[in-house]
Design a protein around this motif. Structure first.
Motif, PDB file in Angstrom:
ATOM      1  N   THR A 681      38.320  40.272   4.084  1.00 59.04           N
ATOM      2  CA  THR A 681      38.200  38.875   3.630  1.00 59.04           C
ATOM      3  C   THR A 681      37.887  38.628   4.994  1.00 59.04           C
ATOM      4  O   THR A 681      38.456  37.754   6.239  1.00 59.04           O
ATOM      5  CB  THR A 681      40.057  37.900   3.302  1.00 59.04           C
ATOM      6  OG1 THR A 681      39.996  38.741   2.198  1.00 59.04           O
ATOM      7  CG2 THR A 681      38.453  36.260   2.825  1.00 59.04           C
ATOM      8  N   MET A 702      52.503  37.175   6.394  1.00 58.02           N
ATOM      9  CA  MET A 702      51.453  38.361   6.050  1.00 58.02           C
ATOM     10  C   MET A 702      50.584  37.817   5.498  1.00 58.02           C
ATOM     11  O   MET A 702      49.586  38.289   5.242  1.00 58.02           O
ATOM     12  CB  MET A 702      51.879  38.619   4.909  1.00 58.02           C
ATOM     13  CG  MET A 702      53.200  40.077   5.503  1.00 58.02           C
ATOM     14  SD  MET A 702      52.767  40.905   5.905  1.00 58.02           S
ATOM     15  CE  MET A 702      52.241  41.820   4.947  1.00 58.02           C
ATOM     16  N   GLY A 703      50.136  35.709   5.934  1.00 52.72           N
ATOM     17  CA  GLY A 703      48.651  35.488   5.957  1.00 52.72           C
ATOM     18  C   GLY A 703      48.063  36.107   5.734  1.00 52.72           C
ATOM     19  O   GLY A 703      46.548  35.841   5.583  1.00 52.72           O
ATOM     20  N   GLY A 704      47.646  36.884   7.280  1.00 55.10           N
ATOM     21  CA  GLY A 704      46.502  36.953   8.025  1.00 55.10           C
ATOM     22  C   GLY A 704      46.523  36.452   9.462  1.00 55.10           C
ATOM     23  O   GLY A 704      45.356  36.111   9.828  1.00 55.10           O
ATOM     24  N   LYS A 705      47.051  35.051   9.963  1.00 51.11           N
ATOM     25  CA  LYS A 705      46.680  34.241  10.898  1.00 51.11           C
ATOM     26  C   LYS A 705      46.880  35.465  12.407  1.00 51.11           C
ATOM     27  O   LYS A 705      46.296  35.439  12.986  1.00 51.11           O
ATOM     28  CB  LYS A 705      48.408  33.367  11.728  1.00 51.11           C
ATOM     29  CG  LYS A 705      49.322  32.223  10.031  1.00 51.11           C
ATOM     30  CD  LYS A 705      49.529  31.686  10.474  1.00 51.11           C
ATOM     31  CE  LYS A 705      50.922  32.476  10.590  1.00 51.11           C
ATOM     32  NZ  LYS A 705      51.267  33.102   9.019  1.00 51.11           N
ATOM     33  N   SER A 706      48.009  36.118  12.478  1.00 53.65           N
ATOM     34  CA  SER A 706      48.075  37.285  14.266  1.00 53.65           C
ATOM     35  C   SER A 706      46.578  37.683  13.400  1.00 53.65           C
ATOM     36  O   SER A 706      45.707  38.048  14.979  1.00 53.65           O
ATOM     37  CB  SER A 706      48.913  38.363  14.066  1.00 53.65           C
ATOM     38  OG  SER A 706      49.551  37.039  13.616  1.00 53.65           O
ATOM     39  N   THR A 707      45.905  38.432  12.802  1.00 56.07           N
ATOM     40  CA  THR A 707      44.766  39.206  12.824  1.00 56.07           C
ATOM     41  C   THR A 707      43.327  38.201  12.889  1.00 56.07           C
ATOM     42  O   THR A 707      42.920  38.699  13.900  1.00 56.07           O
ATOM     43  CB  THR A 707      44.943  39.403  11.148  1.00 56.07           C
ATOM     44  OG1 THR A 707      46.103  40.253  10.355  1.00 56.07           O
ATOM     45  CG2 THR A 707      43.694  40.712  11.154  1.00 56.07           C
TER      46      THR A 707
END
Ligand code: ADP
Ligand code: MG
Length: 944
Positions: A681, A702-707
Motif C-alpha cells: 500500500t 504490524m501496522g506499517g509504521k517502521s516500514t
C-alpha cells in the motif's frame, strides 16, 4: 630460471605426509611480546557516543599484538600459553639455513602466518604448522632434521590461491609468503619475503569480489578528538583523504566498510570491536616515516592537513611493506573526500539495509549492473549520496535520456556485457601483479568504449552526446593488444601468456625452431625404437634427471644387445622394478636445445608483455576515464531499465527544505510481498521545514509504521544518489544529514542497556542535526517505565520541533504524546508544526482482522498488542490474563503518576466498582486512584 625441487623437505613432502607422521608433539616455550615504543606524550581520546577509549600508548607495556578471534578459537588452550607464532628456544635452534630464515622471520613478525616456498610446495613450521593445519584441514606432522624436531605441514604451489582465499578472504588472516630464489652464480637457494597478503591489501587475486570496493583505511588521531583518515582500494587505485571526529568514526566506518584498518602501534584502544574489521598496528617509527619511494605521491599529500598526511603516509608505508618492498608504479590521484555528500549515520545505513548484500537490501534490489565497475559505482553512490543539486540532476538527466531512447539503451547494454574491468587491471599493472588476461580486459574495455562512443555520438540528445565525447579512445593500444593475444585463448595465459607466434620476427623464428626440434625429437624416438629393438622406448625430459631414455625392463635384453653397436652407447643410471633409465648423448644434446628454445620463447614473450604493459601505463589516464564513463553508463542504463520494471520516477531536487512524496513505496518490502502475491500500500509524505515539519505516526503493531519511516528515508537517499525513486512523484529538498533512531541494538558487551544505546544515539542526533537535516525516530523511550518513556518521547519531539526545526518522522505507541502535541487547548504542549497520521486494524465479523497499511490523518489510541501477541503464538491463557488486566477498572484507571486526562468516563468506571469484590490491596489501590483524581481535577471531583 625454472625452480626445481631441491632438498630433503620438498622430497619428503612429495613422498606423502602420512609416511612421516609421528605422534610426539612439542609445545615451544613462550617468547616475549614486542617491546612498546611510546614516543608521544600520553593522550586520551574518547569516542563520545560509543564510550570506547582510544589513547596514545605511553606508559603501558602491554603487548599490542593483533589478535584474531578465529585463530584464538582454533588454537584453543595452546594459544593461552604460546603466541600466534612462536619458534623454538635457542638451545633447540635448527641448524638448517632454511629453518633459521623461517625462525628469524617468525620471531620478528609474529603477527603473520608464514608460508615458505620449498620447491613446488608452500610449507609452514613450528606452531604455525598447527595453526595452518587447523585452518585448512591439512595433516600436521613432526619432522626431524639433523636431530632437530619440529612441527611441519604444507601444500602444493598450485593451491596457493585457493588457500589464500580461505585464509585471508574468509578468515581474515595475514599471510607472509617467503619465496625461494636461486643465486645465479653459487646456485644456492635463499628465501625472501615476496608479499604479505592481508584482507585490505589484496590486488589481483581471482577470489577478490570485484563488485565491491576493498578499502584499506589508515587512521591518525590527535588529542582534540580529530581524526585523519586515508583510504585506498589497491585493486582500483581509489585513494582518498578526509578529516573527522572520533565520535563520527563509527559512521565513517559503516560508510566505507574497510576490510582492514591500520593505525600506529602507540594508539591504545580499550576495545576495538566497534571497528568491526581487521586491525593492523604498525610501530610508530614505521607508520610515520616518509617512504623513500613514491615521491610524487608524497608531494600530493602536502595539500592535506598534517593529520590527514600522517594517515596517508601510514597507509603508504603499510602498502609498501605488504607488497614486499617491490618497486610500485603508483601514481594514484589523491582526492579529498567530497564534502558535498549527504552525511548518513551508521544506524541509518545499517537499519535501512542500504548497502549490505542481504536479501531485500536496497543495493540488492537495484544492482542489475553489467560491469564490475558499474556495480562498485552504484554501491558507492548509495553509500555516499550527494548534496550538490547539479551533480544529482546531471545523473538523473542521463537516466531520463536512456528512458526516452530505450532502443539505444538496450543496444548499449548488450555492448556493456563485453567490457572488462579496466580499472582493476590497470591497477594490477601498476603494482606489477598483472597477467596477460588483464591486458585482454583493458582491450575489451577500450573496444567497448569505441562502440559506445560511436553510438552515443549519433544520438540527438545532448545528455548522451556529452557522454560520447567524454570517451577518449587510445585505439592503437587496443589494436596492439589484439595483435599480441588471441581473444579466445585463455588457457596458458593466466600463468605465462601465449603471444601469437606472428607478433614479431624473433617470435616467429623461435616458434619455427621449436617445431623443427620437436620434429627431430619424434624422428629420433622412432629411429631409436626400431634400431635398438625396444618398442617401449620413450624420450623423456624430467625436472629431476634431465633428458633420459626410459623403457620397460622386458625390452632390456634386446635393447642392450643392439646398443652395443652404437658408437656412444646409452648409460644405464637407474634400474627400477619395471623400468630402466639411460642417458644417451644425442638425446641429451637435442633435449638441451629444446629447453633453450623454450626458455628463449618465454623470455621473448615476457619482453613483449612488459613492453605492452609500459604502453598501457602511459595511457593510464585515458583508460581510467573510459572505465569511469563505462561505469556511469552502466549505472544510468540499469536504472533506466529498472524504472520501467519497478515503477520508479524521476525525483525533483530542489534547495527548499521540503519533502513532498506521493505514493511512496518500500522496494524491498514490496518485492517480498509480491512473492506472496500481496500488494504494497503506497503512502504519501509531506514535510516542510518552515511549516508542517513533523509527522507523528501512531497505530497498531504490524501496522506499517517502521516500514513507512524507512521507505521515506530510502527515497531521500536514492534521490540524492541521483537514482529514480519508488513513488508516483517526489519533490526532495536537499537534506544535509540523515539520522535515524530505529531498532534496539543492545551493546551488552559494553555494559550498555537498550535504553542507554537508544539515548546515546538520540543524543548524537539532537547534537548534530541542523534545520536542513532529516530525522526518523522509531519508538523512542522504550526500555524504561511507561511514564518516563512518554515524558522523554514528548520532550524529544518538542526539541526537534522548536529548536532543530528539521524534517522529522516520529513513530510512537505513546498516543498521549501525539494527542498532547496536537491539542490546541493545551498551549504548553501544543506543537503547531506537527501533523498526526495513523494506521489501523480492520476487524471482520468472524473475529479475523487485517492490517490496513494506508496512513490516515489523526491519532490511533490502539496498539493492538494482544492481537499481535496472539498471532505470534503466545499461549491463550496468557492472552486471556492480559485481557483481564487490560479491562480491569483498577489497572485501567489513571494512576497517581499518569498523564492521562481526567475524564468523566474514568471517574464513572472507578465509581462502578463493587468494593465487596475487591481484595484489601485492590481496595487500597482504588482509594488511592480516587484521591489522585480529586487532587488533579477538583472541578470533576463533585461527581464522586
Ligand atoms: P509496525 O512498525 O507498525 O509494527 P512494520 O512497519 O514493522 O509495522 O510492518 C509490519 C509488516 O507489515 C511488514 O513486515 C510488511 O510485511 C507489512 N507492511 C508494512 N507496510 C506495508 C504497506 N505499506 N503495504 C503492505 N504491507 C505492509
Ligand atoms: Mg515498528
Amino acid at each position: 630460471m625454472l625452480c626445481r625441487p631441491w632438498n630433503l623437505y620438498s622430497h619428503n613432502a612429495k613422498l606423502g605426509l602420512s609416511k612421516i607422521l609421528s605422534t610426539s608433539r612439542k609445545v615451544y616455550p613462550r617468547t616475549e611480546g614486542s617491546a612498546v615504543r611510546g614516543v608521544r606524550p600520553h593522550i586520551r581520546i574518547t569516542l563520545a557516543s560509543f564510550s570506547h577509549n582510544v589513547r596514545r600508548k605511553a606508559e603501558t607495556n602491554k603487548s599490542t599484538r593483533n589478535t584474531r578471534p578465529l585463530a584464538n578459537l582454533l588454537l584453543g588452550d595452546l594459544n593461552k600459553t604460546s603466541s600466534h607464532s612462536e619458534a623454538p628456544d635457542v638451545a633447540d635452534a635448527p641448524t638448517s639455513k632454511l629453518l633459521q630464515t623461517v625462525q628469524e622471520y617468525q620471531q620478528a613478525n609474529p603477527q603473520y602466518l608464514t608460508l615458505v616456498r620449498v620447491g613446488d610446495f608452500y610449507e609452514a613450521y613450528y606452531e604455525q604448522a598447527d595453526l595452518l593445519g587447523q585452518l585448512l584441514g591439512l595433516m600436521v606432522v613432526d619432522k626431524t632434521v639433523k636431530g632437530h624436531t619440529f612441527r611441519f605441514t604444507g601444500f602444493g604451489v598450485r593451491q596457493l590461491e585457493r588457500h589464500l582465499e580461505t585464509l585471508v578472504e574468509r578468515q581474515g588472516q595475514c599471510v607472509a609468503v617467503l619465496e625461494q630464489y636461486q643465486d645465479p652464480i653459487s646456485k644456492q637457494y635463499d628465501r625472501k619475503l615476496d608479499r604479505i597478503f592481508t584482507p585490505g591489501t589484496l590486488v589481483g587475486e581471482q577470489f577478490l569480489d570485484s563488485r565491491r570496493s576493498n578499502f584499506l583505511l589508515s587512521l591518525s588521531f590527535s588529542p582534540d578528538q580529530s581524526v585523519g583518515m586515508a583510504w585506498i582500494d589497491l585493486a582500483t587505485g581509489e585513494f582518498q583523504m578526509a578529516s573527522s571526529q572520533t565520535d563520527e568514526l563509527a559512521s565513517e566506518l559503516s560508510r566505507l566498510r574497510p576490510r582492514e584498518v591500520v593505525i600506529s602501534e602507540e594508539i591504545v584502544m580499550d576495545d576495538n570491536t566497534w571497528l568491526g574489521t581487521q586491525l593492523a598496528r604498525e610501530p610508530s617509527a614505521t607508520f610515520l616515516r616518509e617512504p623513500s619511494q613514491m615521491d610524487e605521491l608524497i608531494k600530493k599529500l602536502d595539500n592535506f592537513s598534517p593529520l590527514e598526511k600522517e594517515a596517508g603516509i601510514g597507509l603508504l608505508n603499510y602498502v609498501i611493506k605488504t607488497q614486499g618492498g617491490r618497486e610500485l608504479d603508483l601514481k594514484l590521484p589523491v582526492l579529498r573526500d567530497d564534502p558535498r555528500r549527504l552525511k548518513v549515520d551508521q544506524a541509518v545505513l545499517q537499519c535501512l539495509e542500504v548497502s549490505n548484500r542481504t536479501r531485500g537490501s536496497l543495493l540488492k534490489s537495484l544492482n542489475q549492473t553489467l560491469t564490475k565497475a558499474g556495480s562498485r559505482l552504484l554501491a558507492s553512490r548509495l553509500a555516499s549520496p550527494s548534496t550538490h543539486i547539479l551533480t544529482i540532476t546531471n545523473r538523473l538527466t542521463l537516466i531520463e535520456a536512456f528512458r526516452s531512447d530505450s532502443v539505444l539503451c538496450a543496444n548499449l547494454r548488450e555492448d556493456l556485457k563485453g567490457a572488462g574491468d579496466a580499472q582493476r587491471s590497470i591497477q594490477k599493472l601498476s603494482l606489477r601483479h598483472a597477467i596477460p588476461l588483464d591486458l585482454l580486459d583493458i582491450m575489451s574495455a577500450l573496444r567497448c568504449a569505441q562502440v559506445l562512443k560511436s553510438k552515443l555520438s549519433a544520438s540527438t540528445d545532448p545528455a548522451l552526446t556529452v557522454q560520447g565525447s567524454r570517451l577518449p579512445i587510445p585505439s592503437i593500444l587496443a589494436n596492439t593488444i589484439g595483435r599480441a593475444y588471441d581473444d579466445g585463448s585463455t588457457g596458458d595465459m593466466a600463468t605465462r601468456g601465449s603471444i601469437r607466434p606472428d607478433y614479431n620476427k624473433h617470435l616467429c623464428d623461435l616458434h619455427a625452431l621449436k617445431h623443427r626440434l620437436e620434429k627431430e625429437r619424434d624422428e629420433l624416438e622412432l629411429d631409436l625404437r626400431n634400431s635398438l629393438c625396444a618398442k617401449s622406448l620413450k624420450l623423456v625430459s624430467s625436472p629431476g634427471y634431465g633428458h633420459i631414455i626410459e623403457l620397460n625392463s622386458r625390452d632390456e635384453a634386446t635393447f642392450s644387445a643392439a646398443a652395443r653397436s652404437l658408437s656412444h652407447s646409452p648409460v644405464l643410471f637407474q634400474a627400477l622394478k619395471g623400468k630402466r633409465r639411460y642417458y644417451l648423448g644425442i638425446w641429451s644434446d637435442l633435449g638441451c636445445k629444446m629447453e633453450q628454445v623454450q626458455e628463449d620463447l618465454i623470455e621473448e614473450e615476457r619482453g613483449v608483455f612488459d613492453d605492452i604493459c609500459k604502453q598501457v601505463l602511459s595511457e593510464r589516464d585515458s583508460i581510467l576515464t573510459c572505465s569511469r564513463t563505462i561505469a556511469e553508463l552502466d549505472v544510468a542504463t540499469t536504472i533506466a531499465v529498472l524504472s520501467h520494471r519497478l515503477g520508479l520516477v524521476r525525483p525533483t531536487i530542489e534547495a527548499s527544505p521540503i519533502l513532498d512524496i506521493r505514493g511512496a513505496r518500500h522496494l524491498g518490502v514490496e518485492l517480498a510481498l509480491q512473492g506472496k502475491r500481496r500488494q504494497f500500500t503506497p503512502n504519501d509524505c509531506l514535510l516542510d521545514a518552515s511549516t508542517t515539519r513533523l509527522s507523528v505516526i501512531t497505530g497498531p503493531n504490524m501496522g506499517g509504521k517502521s516500514t513507512y519511516l524507512r521507505q521515506i528515508a530510502l527515497i531521500v537517499i536514492m534521490a540524492q544518489a541521483g537514482i529514480y525513486v519508488p513513488a508516483e512523484s517526489a519533490r526532495v529538498g536537499i537534506v544535509d544529514q540523515l539520522f535515524s533512531r530505529v531498532g534496539s541494538a543492545d551493546n551488552l558487551t559494553n555494559e550498555q542497556s537498550t535504553f542507554m544505546v537508544e539515548m546515546q544515539e538520540m543524543a548524537t542526533i539532537l547534537r548534530k542535526s541542523s534545520h536542513r537535516s532529516m530525522v526518523i525516530v522509531d519508538e523512542i523511550g522504550r526500555g524504561t517505565s511507561t511514564h518516563e518513556g512518554e515524558a522523554i518521547a514528548f520532550s524529544i519531539l518538542k526539541y526537534l520541533h522548536d529548536q532543530l526545526k528539521c524534517r522529522t518522522l516520529f513513530a510512537t505507541h505513546y498516543h498521549s504524546v501525539a494527542l498532547f502535541a496536537s491539542d490546541q487547548h493545551r498551549p504548553s504542549f501544543y506543537l503547531p508544526g506537527i501533523v498526526n497520521y495513523h494506521t489501523r486494524v480492520h476487524r471482520l465479523e468472524d473475529g479475523s482482522f487485517t492490517f490496513l497499511h494506508g496512513l490516515l490523518p489523526g491519532v490511533s489510541t490502539h496498539s493492538c498488542a494482544l492481537l499481535v501477541a496472539q498471532l505470534a503464538g503466545i499461549p491463550p491463557m496468557v492472552i486471556q490474563q492480559a485481557e483481564e488486566f487490560l479491562h480491569n477498572p483498577i489497572t485501567q484507571a489513571p494512576t497517581q503518576n499518569s498523564v492521562y486526562p481526567v475524564t468523566n468516563q474514568a471517574i464513572e468506571k472507578l465509581m462502578s466498582v463493587d468494593v465487596n469484590t475487591l481484595t484489601p490491596v485492590d481496595a487500597l489501590l482504588l482509594v488511592q486512584q480516587l484521591q489522585s483524581l480529586v487532587k488533579r481535577s477538583p472541578s470533576k471531583s463533585s461527581n464522586l
